[in-house]
Design a protein around this motif. Structure first.
Motif, PDB file in Angstrom:
ATOM      1  N   ARG A  78       8.542  -3.955 -10.705  1.00  0.00           N
ATOM      2  CA  ARG A  78       9.076  -4.235  -9.371  1.00  0.00           C
ATOM      3  C   ARG A  78       8.029  -4.877  -8.481  1.00  0.00           C
ATOM      4  N   GLN A  79       8.511  -5.630  -7.480  1.00  0.00           N
ATOM      5  CA  GLN A  79       7.622  -6.173  -6.469  1.00  0.00           C
ATOM      6  C   GLN A  79       7.418  -5.146  -5.359  1.00  0.00           C
ATOM      7  N   ALA A  80       6.378  -5.349  -4.579  1.00  0.00           N
ATOM      8  CA  ALA A  80       6.153  -4.474  -3.429  1.00  0.00           C
ATOM      9  C   ALA A  80       7.291  -4.640  -2.428  1.00  0.00           C
ATOM     10  N   ASP A  81       7.670  -3.520  -1.808  1.00  0.00           N
ATOM     11  CA  ASP A  81       8.731  -3.624  -0.799  1.00  0.00           C
ATOM     12  C   ASP A  81       8.132  -4.115   0.525  1.00  0.00           C
ATOM     13  N   GLU A  82       8.996  -4.270   1.549  1.00  0.00           N
ATOM     14  CA  GLU A  82       8.548  -4.855   2.817  1.00  0.00           C
ATOM     15  C   GLU A  82       7.468  -4.019   3.477  1.00  0.00           C
ATOM     16  N   ALA A  83       7.624  -2.675   3.444  1.00  0.00           N
ATOM     17  CA  ALA A  83       6.630  -1.800   4.073  1.00  0.00           C
ATOM     18  C   ALA A  83       5.280  -1.936   3.373  1.00  0.00           C
ATOM     19  N   GLU A  84       5.304  -1.991   2.034  1.00  0.00           N
ATOM     20  CA  GLU A  84       4.066  -2.114   1.271  1.00  0.00           C
ATOM     21  C   GLU A  84       3.414  -3.476   1.510  1.00  0.00           C
ATOM     22  N   LYS A  85       4.221  -4.532   1.578  1.00  0.00           N
ATOM     23  CA  LYS A  85       3.664  -5.857   1.850  1.00  0.00           C
ATOM     24  C   LYS A  85       3.055  -5.919   3.249  1.00  0.00           C
ATOM     25  N   ALA A  86       3.725  -5.271   4.210  1.00  0.00           N
ATOM     26  CA  ALA A  86       3.180  -5.266   5.574  1.00  0.00           C
ATOM     27  C   ALA A  86       1.846  -4.533   5.617  1.00  0.00           C
ATOM     28  N   TYR A  87       1.751  -3.424   4.885  1.00  0.00           N
ATOM     29  CA  TYR A  87       0.487  -2.671   4.840  1.00  0.00           C
ATOM     30  C   TYR A  87      -0.623  -3.523   4.219  1.00  0.00           C
ATOM     31  N   LEU A  88      -0.338  -4.172   3.091  1.00  0.00           N
ATOM     32  CA  LEU A  88      -1.351  -4.997   2.433  1.00  0.00           C
ATOM     33  C   LEU A  88      -1.764  -6.155   3.343  1.00  0.00           C
ATOM     34  N   GLY A  89      -0.800  -6.733   4.057  1.00  0.00           N
ATOM     35  CA  GLY A  89      -1.131  -7.822   4.964  1.00  0.00           C
ATOM     36  C   GLY A  89      -2.017  -7.379   6.107  1.00  0.00           C
ATOM     37  N   GLY A 250       3.231   4.155  -6.873  1.00  0.00           N
ATOM     38  CA  GLY A 250       3.069   3.913  -8.304  1.00  0.00           C
ATOM     39  C   GLY A 250       2.169   2.748  -8.630  1.00  0.00           C
ATOM     40  N   TRP A 251       1.456   2.220  -7.615  1.00  0.00           N
ATOM     41  CA  TRP A 251       0.594   1.078  -7.915  1.00  0.00           C
ATOM     42  C   TRP A 251      -0.773   1.538  -8.433  1.00  0.00           C
ATOM     43  N   ARG A 252      -1.353   0.675  -9.230  1.00  0.00           N
ATOM     44  CA  ARG A 252      -2.693   0.925  -9.751  1.00  0.00           C
ATOM     45  C   ARG A 252      -3.667   0.116  -8.916  1.00  0.00           C
ATOM     46  N   ILE A 253      -4.605   0.809  -8.286  1.00  0.00           N
ATOM     47  CA  ILE A 253      -5.522   0.155  -7.358  1.00  0.00           C
ATOM     48  C   ILE A 253      -6.896   0.034  -8.015  1.00  0.00           C
ATOM     49  N   ARG A 254      -7.437  -1.158  -7.965  1.00  0.00           N
ATOM     50  CA  ARG A 254      -8.797  -1.398  -8.457  1.00  0.00           C
ATOM     51  C   ARG A 254      -9.589  -2.142  -7.397  1.00  0.00           C
ATOM     52  N   SER A 255     -10.887  -1.914  -7.401  1.00  0.00           N
ATOM     53  CA  SER A 255     -11.759  -2.636  -6.483  1.00  0.00           C
ATOM     54  C   SER A 255     -12.660  -3.575  -7.283  1.00  0.00           C
ATOM     55  N   ASP A 635       5.147  22.898 -20.596  1.00  0.00           N
ATOM     56  CA  ASP A 635       4.343  22.329 -19.513  1.00  0.00           C
ATOM     57  C   ASP A 635       5.101  21.157 -18.870  1.00  0.00           C
ATOM     58  N   ASP A 636       4.787  20.905 -17.605  1.00  0.00           N
ATOM     59  CA  ASP A 636       5.403  19.799 -16.871  1.00  0.00           C
ATOM     60  C   ASP A 636       4.467  18.600 -16.809  1.00  0.00           C
ATOM     61  N   ILE A 637       5.053  17.408 -16.918  1.00  0.00           N
ATOM     62  CA  ILE A 637       4.307  16.176 -16.678  1.00  0.00           C
ATOM     63  C   ILE A 637       5.077  15.370 -15.629  1.00  0.00           C
ATOM     64  N   THR A 638       4.353  14.556 -14.868  1.00  0.00           N
ATOM     65  CA  THR A 638       4.976  13.739 -13.831  1.00  0.00           C
ATOM     66  C   THR A 638       4.626  12.279 -14.079  1.00  0.00           C
ATOM     67  N   VAL A 639       5.660  11.430 -14.132  1.00  0.00           N
ATOM     68  CA  VAL A 639       5.455   9.993 -14.322  1.00  0.00           C
ATOM     69  C   VAL A 639       6.040   9.242 -13.128  1.00  0.00           C
ATOM     70  N   ASN A 640       5.443   8.108 -12.834  1.00  0.00           N
ATOM     71  CA  ASN A 640       5.953   7.239 -11.771  1.00  0.00           C
ATOM     72  C   ASN A 640       6.587   6.025 -12.430  1.00  0.00           C
ATOM     73  N   VAL A 641       7.894   5.864 -12.243  1.00  0.00           N
ATOM     74  CA  VAL A 641       8.648   4.748 -12.808  1.00  0.00           C
ATOM     75  C   VAL A 641       9.388   4.058 -11.680  1.00  0.00           C
ATOM     76  N   LEU A 642       9.135   2.764 -11.504  1.00  0.00           N
ATOM     77  CA  LEU A 642       9.784   1.977 -10.456  1.00  0.00           C
ATOM     78  C   LEU A 642       9.576   2.601  -9.077  1.00  0.00           C
ATOM     79  N   GLY A 643       8.388   3.173  -8.853  1.00  0.00           N
ATOM     80  CA  GLY A 643       8.074   3.754  -7.557  1.00  0.00           C
ATOM     81  C   GLY A 643       8.661   5.131  -7.336  1.00  0.00           C
ATOM     82  N   ARG A 644       9.293   5.697  -8.344  1.00  0.00           N
ATOM     83  CA  ARG A 644       9.893   7.023  -8.222  1.00  0.00           C
ATOM     84  C   ARG A 644       9.163   7.990  -9.142  1.00  0.00           C
ATOM     85  N   GLU A 645       8.759   9.139  -8.609  1.00  0.00           N
ATOM     86  CA  GLU A 645       8.066  10.143  -9.415  1.00  0.00           C
ATOM     87  C   GLU A 645       9.081  11.095 -10.034  1.00  0.00           C
ATOM     88  N   ILE A 646       8.963  11.279 -11.347  1.00  0.00           N
ATOM     89  CA  ILE A 646       9.878  12.125 -12.099  1.00  0.00           C
ATOM     90  C   ILE A 646       9.072  13.163 -12.855  1.00  0.00           C
TER      91      ILE A 646
END
Length: 856
Positions: A78-89, A250-255, A635-646
């Motif tokens: 997925r692409q970043a939504d409007e709120a995420e794009k505004a934050y990055l901008g 769900g984004w992966r951030i690198r510097s 045990d429980d595991i949590t994955v992020n798929v399409l910005g949703r944590e399951i």
């Protein structure tokens, strides 16, 4: 000589230094091998660590260009939504890039190729320069003219499809024109492993291609250029703020400080291995150090006896020769450090067009200091024992030492000092290792091999001593030489054993990996992977495959990508996973769902869910990965798929046959987990019978023309590319490991040189009693051949066991002993031992008898 007897430790040491320096006035004769062994090992370690540091500094210096910005935010599907794009901008200037694999075709449908597609916006690149071969403007090359979008590509794509600049191609449902060839792509390293040539288009062309659909395997990268010159601390604060403000993005951030993590990990692993190889060379060289000191002390028996007769203590004699040893070791270390400091500059010049990043060549004191420490500790570890033996032996015993069968141990203080030095050497190597488990296994195996070699040498001597007398005079003399006092057996076996064992292990690992790739995996793997099959096209696509490949085996599963964010409620960034499982927590993973257990895996614990299950989300986890991560059923595991944590509960553990290259996933979920989520399908096709390349390519043509948005990966091409990478790596490792064999040869030459004095006496006496030069040469040749053969057998067994452990236990693959490697090891051992032995013996046999007989 009163200074010998009673003096404070300080004045006694000063006197010992004076005597040591006086004795060294005679030159370094007899110590050239000593110095060369230390210099070789130190140069290897200092050079490898310096090159690694130069590469790391190069990545750091070009971090912004490699990453494409100060920060990178990556999303899958997925692409970043409007709120995420505004934050990055709000952070600074943003550039958006989309990457995916796709098929491009000739307009007449006669040929096609898999490409690594990259769609960029007008701000690309934020750092670095995008250079085209014809000097054309990059933005202009991607613009749309006459209804056709422009593109630029790697030269290999033009060669693959036999096209030229200006020709058109079909990409998905759009036409593109190749306007230029890529000369330099500044952020290419950030992409990781590639299976096809690069093709770049404008992001505005993506809708026309039809390649991006719901669930398509596309990654969106948002690179950010912060204002000013932000520090690493500032970047880390921004990352923390983004994770806090958008916890479920769900984004992966690198510097820029972590611009190419995969490349950096590979550099660290390779540097670790080569450092351990250098340490092995030092250990092999340590045998040469011990041999040289023993031979030197043998020539100084009269001097030591005189010292003691005049009132010197054993401690004084020990100090004198310890000081000499340290001076000689420092000479060798200095030579090694000079060579090690030059290596990065030589590597930078030689590999300028090969390496993906420019080396930042310099003199690195920390890396050179590491070589100094390793060299000094190795010299001490192998010198303390022979020096300690001379501490409290009476003068009469020193004179009889050459013919004594009794094994004398040095005092406990020297035994303790030797053990402490060895342990300190191992501890430093493990503490500085990238993968401490592998380093521990390597050092433990080397120590075990060293101890075994000592036992093997003694075993050979014991067997030779108990053999019945043979009729052949030459063979009888050869067997006697193997077990007599002062025999060369321990030196030859130790000097060659470790080096040959390492080379045998590496050759077997390389051979088994190649066999696994070209035989086992190639036989079991499917012929094609097809990705990004839309649900609306799946039935028609499968029907096409069934018509064109009637005898093929088809498998189809839903395909999503997700990222693990928590295990048992603990965020993954707080989990220290072992190297064998750390890859699962890095980046995104392929995931799927299924109502029934997959055919190519076996449930080893727990139960599969019912076909109509509708309760809490459940997941099936790969058994070995679960064990490494400390996970169990329930045990429980949590994955992020399409910005949703399951969050899902582990219902069962599966054993997966990864080497089959069939459809396999670490995580398979119950179908209700992703109800309503957009996704594409993954399909594999495998022929049970042998088919030719023409038939495979024919199917590929049909698929590419009928379904232009589906990406096809021919497994044979992927295996060939990986095999080429393995071959290049194997040659690099083999070349670096030859340092150990060079050290072995040096030690062998030193051991033979040290034994020449005894051989001269033997040869003169035997020739006086009627032996001919030919018969003596045959006897000595048989001796060296027997020792070489025994060492080769040990190297085959030890190297084979080491290779089996690496292949079977670490890589989880099948192991086969390769006979060609065994023959090669035997030949190397025989050539080295017989060759060097006979060269030295020929010189010995040429000595005049009279001077020797007068001194008996």
């Amino acid at each position: 000589m009163s200074g010998f007897v009673a003096s404070p430790s300080g004045s006694g040491l000063r006197l010992a230094i004076r005597f040591a320096l006086r004795e060294l006035r005679g030159g370094l004769k007899g110590f050239y091998i000593f110095i060369a062994c230390i210099a070789l090992g130190v140069a290897a370690i200092a050079g490898v660590t310096s090159v690694s540091r130069a590469l790391t500094e190069g990545i750091s210096a070009e971090g912004q260009s490699i990453l494409g910005g100060d920060l990178s935010f990556a999303l899958i599907h997925r692409q970043a939504d409007e709120a995420e794009k505004a934050y990055l901008g709000s952070l600074g200037q943003v550039s958006g890039v989309a990457t995916m694999r796709a098929m491009t075709r000739l307009p007449d449908g006669s040929d096609q190729a898999l490409v690594e597609l990259k769609a960029v916006d007008g701000n690309y690149p934020l750092y670095g320069s995008m250079v085209l071969q014809n000097g054309q403007d990059f933005a202009g090359a991607l613009s749309r003219k006459d209804g056709v979008w422009g593109a630029v590509a790697d030269l290999s794509l033009l060669a693959r499809l036999n096209i030229s600049v200006g020709d058109t191609l079909d990409l998905g449902r759009a036409k593109i024109r190749i306007n230029a060839v890529i000369e330099n792509e500044p952020d290419k390293l950030a992409g990781g492993l590639e299976f096809g040539p690069r093709l770049m288009i404008s992001d505005a062309a993506i809708p026309d291609t039809g390649l991006v659909q719901p669930g398509s395997l596309v990654r969106w990268h948002y690179r950010v250029r912060l204002p000013g010159d932000p520090t690493d601390a500032t970047l880390q604060r921004v990352i923390s703020s983004a994770e806090t403000d958008f916890p479920k993005a769900g984004w992966r951030i690198r510097s820029r400080a972590n611009a190419a993590p995969g490349l950096q990990r590979n550099i660290d692993r390779f540097a670790q291995f080569l450092t351990l190889v250098g340490l092995t060379a030092l250990v092999v060289g340590g045998v040469g150090v011990a041999n040289a000191i023993r031979a030197y002390l043998e020539t100084k028996r009269n001097v030591i006896a005189s010292f003691k007769c005049l009132g010197a203590t054993g401690g004084f004699a020990f100090q004198v020769y310890l000081v000499q040893m340290l001076i000689l070791a420092l000479i060798g270390i200095a030579i090694g450090l000079v060579i090690g400091a030059i290596i990065p500059f030589a590597a930078g010049a030689a590999l300028a067009g090969v390496l993906p990043v420019k080396l930042v060549t310099s003199i690195y004191p920390m890396e050179l200091g590491l070589g100094l420490v390793y060299g000094l500790l190795t010299a001490l570890a192998f010198a303390l024992w022979p020096l300690g033996r001379a501490h409290d032996v009476p003068p009469t015993a020193l004179f009889r030492d050459i013919v004594s069968d009794k094994v004398r141990l040095p005092r406990k203080r020297y035994l303790f000092a030797t053990a402490a030095t060895v342990l300190l050497l191992a501890a430093i190597a493990i503490a500085l290792a990238h993968d401490k488990r592998i380093a521990t296994i390597y050092i433990g195996a080397s120590a075990g091999a060293f101890i075994l070699l000592v036992l093997v040498a003694r075993g050979i001597m014991a067997i030779a001593r108990r053999l019945p007398s043979v009729r052949s005079t030459e063979l009888r003399l050869a067997i006697a030489n193997i077990h007599r006092p002062g025999a060369l057996t321990p030196s030859v076996v130790l000097s060659l054993g470790l080096g040959l064992s390492l080379l045998v292990a590496l050759a077997l690992i390389d051979g088994n990996l190649r066999r696994e790739l070209t035989a086992t995996i190639a036989d079991q793997a499917p012929s094609f992977f097809f990705i990004d099959i839309q649900g609306s096209e799946r039935d028609a696509f499968q029907a096409l495959l069934e018509r064109n490949a009637k005898d093929a085996n088809l498998q189809s599963v839903p395909m999503l990508r997700g990222r693990l964010v928590a295990l048992k409620g603990v965020p993954v960034d707080q989990i220290q996973a072992p190297p064998s499982a750390a890859w699962i927590l890095r980046g995104d993973r392929g995931i799927t769902y299924a109502a029934r257990p997959p055919k190519n895996s076996k449930i080893v614990e727990g139960k599969w869910w019912p076909e109509n299950y509708a309760g809490k989300p459940l997941v099936s986890f790969e058994a070995e990965a679960a064990r490494d991560l400390g996970l169990a059923i329930g045990d429980d595991i949590t994955v992020n798929v399409l910005g949703r944590e399951i969050t899902a509960e582990i219902a069962n553990l599966r054993q997966v046959e990864w080497q089959s290259l069939a459809i396999n996933f670490v995580m398979e979920f119950s179908p209700n987990t992703f109800a309503g989520a957009p996704h594409a399908y993954l399909m594999t096709l495998g022929w049970d019978k042998e088919v030719g390349a023409a038939e495979e390519l024919g199917l590929l043509h049909s698929v590419a023309n009928a379904f232009p948005t589906v990406t096809a990966i021919r497994v044979k091409d992927a295996i060939a590319q990986v095999n080429d990478l393995v071959a290049q790596l194997a040659w690099a490792i083999r070349g670096a490991s030859s340092v150990t064999l060079i050290a072995s040869v040096l030690v062998l030459a030193g051991a033979l040189a040290a034994g020449h004095r005894n051989r001269i006496y033997d040869a003169v006496i035997l020739k006086t009693l009627g032996a001919t030069r030919t018969r003596l040469m045959v006897a000595y040749g048989l001796e060296y051949a027997l020792l070489g053969l025994a060492t080769a057998v040990f190297a085959l067994v030890a190297g084979g066991l080491a290779a089996w452990f690496v292949i079977s236990e670490i890589m989880n693959a099948s192991f086969t002993l390769l006979p060609v490697t065994a023959v090669s090891a035997a030949l190397i051992a025989l050539v080295l031992t017989v060759g060097f032995g006979l060269i030295g013996t020929w010189k010995v046999l040429g000595e005049k008898p009279a001077p020797v007989l007068r001194n008996l």
